[in-house]
Design a protein around this motif. Structure first.
Motif, mmCIF file in Angstrom:
data_model
loop_
_atom_site.group_PDB
_atom_site.id
_atom_site.type_symbol
_atom_site.label_atom_id
_atom_site.label_comp_id
_atom_site.label_asym_id
_atom_site.label_seq_id
_atom_site.Cartn_x
_atom_site.Cartn_y
_atom_site.Cartn_z
ATOM 1 N N GLU A 241 15.986 7.128 -1.613
ATOM 2 C CA GLU A 241 15.125 6.260 -2.422
ATOM 3 C C GLU A 241 13.924 5.802 -1.605
ATOM 4 O OE1 GLU A 241 15.452 5.414 -5.643
ATOM 5 O OE2 GLU A 241 17.203 6.727 -5.768
ATOM 6 N N PRO A 242 12.717 5.869 -2.175
ATOM 7 C CA PRO A 242 11.536 5.403 -1.430
ATOM 8 C C PRO A 242 11.580 3.892 -1.213
ATOM 9 C CG PRO A 242 10.899 6.700 -3.384
ATOM 10 C CD PRO A 242 12.364 6.403 -3.510
ATOM 11 N N VAL A 243 11.280 3.482 0.003
ATOM 12 C CA VAL A 243 11.173 2.046 0.305
ATOM 13 C C VAL A 243 9.930 1.823 1.156
ATOM 14 C CG1 VAL A 243 13.689 1.785 0.306
ATOM 15 C CG2 VAL A 243 12.479 2.025 2.486
ATOM 16 N N ASP A 244 9.405 0.603 1.083
ATOM 17 C CA ASP A 244 8.324 0.201 1.985
ATOM 18 C C ASP A 244 8.973 -0.236 3.298
ATOM 19 O OD1 ASP A 244 6.269 0.622 0.115
ATOM 20 O OD2 ASP A 244 6.537 -1.384 -0.738
ATOM 21 N N GLY B 193 3.054 2.299 -6.414
ATOM 22 C CA GLY B 193 3.086 1.505 -5.184
ATOM 23 C C GLY B 193 2.383 2.155 -4.012
ATOM 24 N N ASN B 194 1.674 3.249 -4.265
ATOM 25 C CA ASN B 194 0.977 3.958 -3.177
ATOM 26 C C ASN B 194 -0.521 3.912 -3.412
ATOM 27 O OD1 ASN B 194 3.793 5.375 -3.458
ATOM 28 N ND2 ASN B 194 3.100 5.849 -1.391
ATOM 29 N N CYS C 17 0.792 -1.243 0.000
ATOM 30 C CA CYS C 17 0.000 0.000 0.000
ATOM 31 C C CYS C 17 0.817 1.283 0.000
ATOM 32 C CB CYS C 17 -0.943 0.019 1.204
ATOM 33 S SG CYS C 17 -0.121 0.350 2.783
ATOM 34 N N GLY C 18 2.072 1.228 0.412
ATOM 35 C CA GLY C 18 2.934 2.404 0.380
ATOM 36 C C GLY C 18 2.748 3.390 1.519
ATOM 37 N N SER C 19 1.853 3.095 2.454
ATOM 38 C CA SER C 19 1.628 4.065 3.533
ATOM 39 C C SER C 19 2.829 4.177 4.465
ATOM 40 C CB SER C 19 0.375 3.707 4.334
ATOM 41 O OG SER C 19 0.545 2.477 4.987
ATOM 42 N N CYS C 20 3.698 3.183 4.443
ATOM 43 C CA CYS C 20 4.881 3.160 5.320
ATOM 44 C C CYS C 20 6.130 3.695 4.628
ATOM 45 C CB CYS C 20 5.134 1.724 5.762
ATOM 46 S SG CYS C 20 5.569 0.674 4.337
#
Ligand code: FES
Ligand code: FES
Length: 155
Positions: free
Chosen positions: A55-58, A131-132, A45-48
């Motif tokens: 770099e964006p990570v879950d 991914g969000n 869900c990408g909320s985390c």
């Protein structure tokens, strides 16, 4: 326990973390930074979302032990001296926030995109957001927020 040294929002931290601990758990329960949200807890869900070395990570599926020596940015780290980052301001102006649960993840994902490629196409923006998940806004206002920053319209 593993001892890791990392930087979180510009502040050096040394943490003792469990071998199975996620970065999300370290952020929320050890550092008490509760802006990072847990939704699905399985990378969907990408909320985390947080940034690891930009770099964006879950963070719900990212091992805390893998963060030794890395620089982490959470939503609490974006505003400078109380001034919102451009993408945060643009979310407000575009109406990209409703319940707000997904917002930190979206903001950090778009912040990273705009840092890396300041002039993304609309399709680039939509691809970056794949991914969000947002249950409230319908996404158009969120994309509009990124477009505002890209076009220099975030005040
Ligand atoms: S809570 Fe991490 S991806 Fe959903
Ligand atoms: S604003 Fe509610 S889930 Fe996105």
């Amino acid at each position: 326990m593993n001892t890791i040294s990392l930087t979180v929002n510009g502040v050096a931290q040394v943490l003792d973390v469990e071998p199975t601990e996620t970065l999300l758990e370290s952020i929320r329960e050890r550092l008490l930074l509760r802006g990072t949200k847990e939704g699905c807890a399985e990378g969907e869900c990408g909320s985390c979302t947080v940034l690891v070395d930009g770099e964006p990570v879950d963070s719900c599926i990212y091992p805390a032990a893998g963060c030794d020596g890395r620089s982490i940015t959470t939503i609490e780290g974006l505003a400078v001296d109380g001034a919102l980052a451009p993408i945060q301001q643009a979310f407000v102006e575009a109406g990209g926030v409703q319940c707000g649960f997904c917002t930190p993840g979206f903001v950090l994902t778009l912040h990273a995109l705009l840092e890396e490629a300041p002039a993304p196409t609309d399709d680039d923006i939509k691809t970056a957001l794949a991914g969000n998940i947002c249950r409230c806004t319908g996404y158009a206002q969120i994309v509009e927020a990124a477009v505002r920053v890209r076009d220099g319209r975030a005040s």
